[in-house]
Design an enzyme around this catalytic site. Structure first.
Site, mmCIF file in Angstrom:
data_model
loop_
_atom_site.group_PDB
_atom_site.id
_atom_site.type_symbol
_atom_site.label_atom_id
_atom_site.label_comp_id
_atom_site.label_asym_id
_atom_site.label_seq_id
_atom_site.Cartn_x
_atom_site.Cartn_y
_atom_site.Cartn_z
ATOM 1 C CB CYS A 94 54.497 41.447 32.765
ATOM 2 S SG CYS A 94 53.417 40.284 33.644
ATOM 3 C CB CYS A 121 50.369 42.619 32.151
ATOM 4 S SG CYS A 121 50.406 42.562 33.924
ATOM 5 C CG HIS A 134 36.949 35.598 38.614
ATOM 6 N ND1 HIS A 134 36.519 36.892 38.714
ATOM 7 C CD2 HIS A 134 38.204 35.662 38.100
ATOM 8 C CE1 HIS A 134 37.460 37.706 38.297
ATOM 9 N NE2 HIS A 134 38.499 36.981 37.894
ATOM 10 C CE LYS A 160 43.691 30.913 36.819
ATOM 11 N NZ LYS A 160 44.379 30.745 35.550
ATOM 12 C CG HIS A 173 35.540 37.457 34.628
ATOM 13 N ND1 HIS A 173 36.085 36.228 34.888
ATOM 14 C CD2 HIS A 173 36.577 38.277 34.366
ATOM 15 C CE1 HIS A 173 37.400 36.300 34.783
ATOM 16 N NE2 HIS A 173 37.722 37.535 34.467
ATOM 17 C CB CYS A 230 54.446 42.049 37.002
ATOM 18 S SG CYS A 230 52.654 42.179 36.866
ATOM 19 C CE LYS A 279 44.631 41.407 41.701
ATOM 20 N NZ LYS A 279 45.772 41.748 40.916
ATOM 21 C CG HIS A 310 50.543 38.612 36.403
ATOM 22 N ND1 HIS A 310 50.240 39.768 35.736
ATOM 23 C CD2 HIS A 310 49.567 37.729 36.114
ATOM 24 C CE1 HIS A 310 49.123 39.590 35.046
ATOM 25 N NE2 HIS A 310 48.690 38.364 35.265
HETATM 26 N N1 MSP Z 1 40.815 40.587 27.893
HETATM 27 C C1 MSP Z 1 40.920 41.799 28.608
HETATM 28 C C2 MSP Z 1 39.815 42.756 28.224
HETATM 29 C C3 MSP Z 1 39.789 43.149 26.797
HETATM 30 S S1 MSP Z 1 38.447 44.191 26.461
HETATM 31 C C4 MSP Z 1 38.745 44.810 24.962
HETATM 32 C C5 MSP Z 1 40.809 41.526 30.105
HETATM 33 N N2 MSP Z 1 40.166 40.426 30.462
HETATM 34 S S2 MSP Z 1 39.950 39.919 31.977
HETATM 35 O O1 MSP Z 1 39.411 38.593 31.855
HETATM 36 O O2 MSP Z 1 41.103 40.074 32.764
HETATM 37 O O3 MSP Z 1 38.792 40.793 32.527
HETATM 38 C C6 MSP Z 1 38.994 42.012 33.182
HETATM 39 C C7 MSP Z 1 37.663 42.504 33.670
HETATM 40 O O4 MSP Z 1 37.061 41.509 34.537
HETATM 41 C C8 MSP Z 1 37.689 43.730 34.540
HETATM 42 O O5 MSP Z 1 37.785 44.920 33.830
HETATM 43 C C9 MSP Z 1 36.359 43.581 35.227
HETATM 44 O O6 MSP Z 1 35.342 43.868 34.311
HETATM 45 C C10 MSP Z 1 36.326 42.126 35.565
HETATM 46 N N3 MSP Z 1 36.984 41.836 36.844
HETATM 47 C C11 MSP Z 1 38.008 40.977 37.030
HETATM 48 N N4 MSP Z 1 38.302 40.898 38.356
HETATM 49 C C12 MSP Z 1 37.501 41.736 39.048
HETATM 50 C C13 MSP Z 1 37.334 42.053 40.405
HETATM 51 N N5 MSP Z 1 38.056 41.493 41.356
HETATM 52 N N6 MSP Z 1 36.393 42.960 40.718
HETATM 53 C C14 MSP Z 1 35.581 43.523 39.784
HETATM 54 N N7 MSP Z 1 35.721 43.246 38.505
HETATM 55 C C15 MSP Z 1 36.688 42.408 38.073
HETATM 56 O O7 MSP Z 1 41.247 42.341 30.885
#
Ligand code: MSP
Length: 486
Positions: free
Chosen positions: A127, A130, A17, A296, A20, A144, A293, A147
């Site tokens: 959880c 997480c 999304h 889903k 990311h 949590c 936020k 979640h």
């Molecule tokens: N798999 C773990 C990371 C392991 S790294 C060794 C994880 N993955 S995640 O898919 O949840 O990705 C988290 C990351 O996605 C956040 O740290 C950020 O980089 C990005 N973001 C997810 N949602 C976000 C927002 N709403 N806003 C900004 N960045 C966000 O955690």
């Protein structure tokens, strides 16, 4: 000099999304910038997917697939998204890579050897979302906070990583304090230090009930905790892709949600196994969509591919990086993206190029960049239209993307004002003003060249288009107006 830059490896069962995308775009801008500065072979930009754990096993089961088959089918979603967003990573990492699995097991054995692992019985509130235990006081109404689900009571005999001992043995706090291991922005560093002062707890790094994971060496009944598996990607990647000379990583970029893992657990692992510490960790903010936020459950998750299809990769990249300061929280919406597309990109940058090319062709009679280049060498520079590339470069190096783009847009604005002041269409009517007309238009071309050089790590497709239009002097809209009626 070399630069090794990473994004987190994203959970594979979430669709990519714009959250990311935000992190990945920022890393891509830096990688492109450093490739220009240091040469391609001196930059290593890594992204990838995090593919183990109970959550993924559950999702695979629901889909009626074996976990590996399930994750294999999801990887292209990320690859396609990054391609659409014009992300030029060097390697795409997957935690199911067999070499990674072997290397992670070796790390576990090393931790054991060094006396930083201990088997203990543990009972806590877990959880699955997480993949971590919560303390009762961390829950919100017993749920949590992320979640909004009640964690389940779980009792296990686990292997614990002795974080407390590692942090003490190697003075983690001192290293963070002294920026030997730099956490940015500063406010985040201070948060981590205050948390460290409150005291660390050892962390369980094996699981009994999670079969979809890397087997724990020496204990068949357990698998390695996903976070240890995931964090190690940054290091094992240098071995897998023959980039050993890139370790230590220069910069791990992520959002604040996973800073604890990167700012405390990760350096402790590195210190315990005797590898150099990464140099810098930057935690940017979280963004919300329409004030909420992205989730889903709320149903407001934005797929960047849809925005790209409508506005193009560069508009999405430009919008996300200028929406708010990198490091802070902020809100994003399609309405604001569209505004920026039409105004800053279409009216300001696009029209500038269009007008300058058309006038150069029509008033000066130039037919290619050759004549422009010849004049550029001869005509004195209009200093107020000069891009301050040094300043922009240092802003990029400090990850001040919004400020860097604003600095570039200052020249875009000045160039547009210069056209309004000089009125080339009037100069063109008066033969005695021919010299001034040349001065004005040639300097505008020069300004566009500067702007173009500066935007290239951010908007590389646009930059290529500008270059080719300047070469052929064939104007075409860079950001055609979007007709909502269709
Ligand atoms: N798999 C773990 C990371 C392991 S790294 C060794 C994880 N993955 S995640 O898919 O949840 O990705 C988290 C990351 O996605 C956040 O740290 C950020 O980089 C990005 N973001 C997810 N949602 C976000 C927002 N709403 N806003 C900004 N960045 C966000 O955690």
């Amino acid at each position: 000099m070399k630069k090794y830059i990473t994004t987190p490896i994203y959970y594979i069962n979430d669709v990519p999304h714009i959250g990311h995308a935000y992190t990945t775009i920022a890393a891509d801008v830096l990688a492109r910038y450093y490739r220009d500065k240091l040469g391609n072979k001196n930059v290593f930009f890594l992204t990838g997917t995090d593919e183990h754990g109970a959550k993924i096993a559950e999702a695979a089961k629901k889909a009626g697939k074996a976990p590996k088959e399930f994750v294999d089918a999801l990887v292209p979603k990320f690859e396609v998204t990054w391609k659409n967003l014009d992300i030029a990573y060097d390697e795409f990492f997957r935690t199911t890579n067999p070499v990674h699995e072997k290397l992670v097991q070796e790390v576990i054995l090393k931790l054991k050897d060094k006396g930083y692992l201990e088997k203990r019985s543990y009972e806590g509130l877990y959880c699955v979302g997480c993949e971590r235990y919560y303390k009762p006081e961390e829950l919100v109404d017993g749920k949590c906070p992320d979640h909004k689900l009640e964690p389940v009571k779980q009792k296990e005999d686990n292997y614990f990583l002795l974080l407390t001992k590692i942090a003490k043995d190697f003075d983690l706090e001192g290293k963070i304090e002294a920026d030997e291991f730099q956490i940015l922005p500063k406010t985040r560093k201070n948060e981590i230090i205050s948390k460290l002062k409150l005291g660390l707890e050892d962390v369980s790094i094996s699981r009994v009930n999670v079969s979809w994971g890397i087997p724990f060496p020496g204990d068949e009944a357990q698998t390695i905790y996903v976070w240890v598996d995931a964090l190690l990607n940054y290091y094992t990647a240098t071995k897998i892709y023959n980039r050993e000379s890139f370790w230590p990583a220069d910069l791990h970029i992520m959002a604040k949600d996973i800073l604890w893992f990167h700012g405390v657990i990760w350096p402790c692992i590195c210190l315990a196994i005797g590898i150099d510490l990464p140099k810098q960790v930057f935690a940017h903010g979280f963004f919300t969509v329409g004030g909420e936020k992205m989730s889903k459950t709320v149903g407001n998750v934005i797929d960047p591919n849809i925005w790209v299809k409508k506005y193009g990769a560069d508009a999405v990249r430009y919008y996300l990086l200028t929406a708010f300061l990198f490091g802070e929280d902020g809100d994003v919406s399609e309405g604001k993206l569209k505004d920026k597309y039409n105004n800053e990109l279409g009216n300001e940058l696009g029209n500038l190029l269009n007008r300058v090319i058309s006038m150069t062709k029509n008033y000066l009679g130039f037919s290619s960049c050759k004549e422009n280049n010849e004049k550029l060498a001869k005509i004195k520079e209009e200093t107020k239209l000069k891009i301050d590339i040094k300043k922009i470069n240092s802003l990029i190096e400090e990850l001040k993307f919004k400020e860097a783009l604003e600095e570039i847009w200052k020249i875009v604005h000045l160039a547009n004002e210069f056209i309004e002041q000089e009125k080339p269409w009037e100069l063109n009517k008066d033969q005695s003003k021919k010299e001034r007309l040349e001065y004005v238009l040639v300097n505008l071309t020069r300004a566009i060249n500067g702007i173009n050089m500066a935007i290239s790590p951010f908007l590389s497709e646009t930059s290529r288009k500008i270059e080719s239009q300047l070469k052929t002097l064939k104007p075409e809209p860079l950001f055609p107006r979007i007709d909502d009626g269709k």
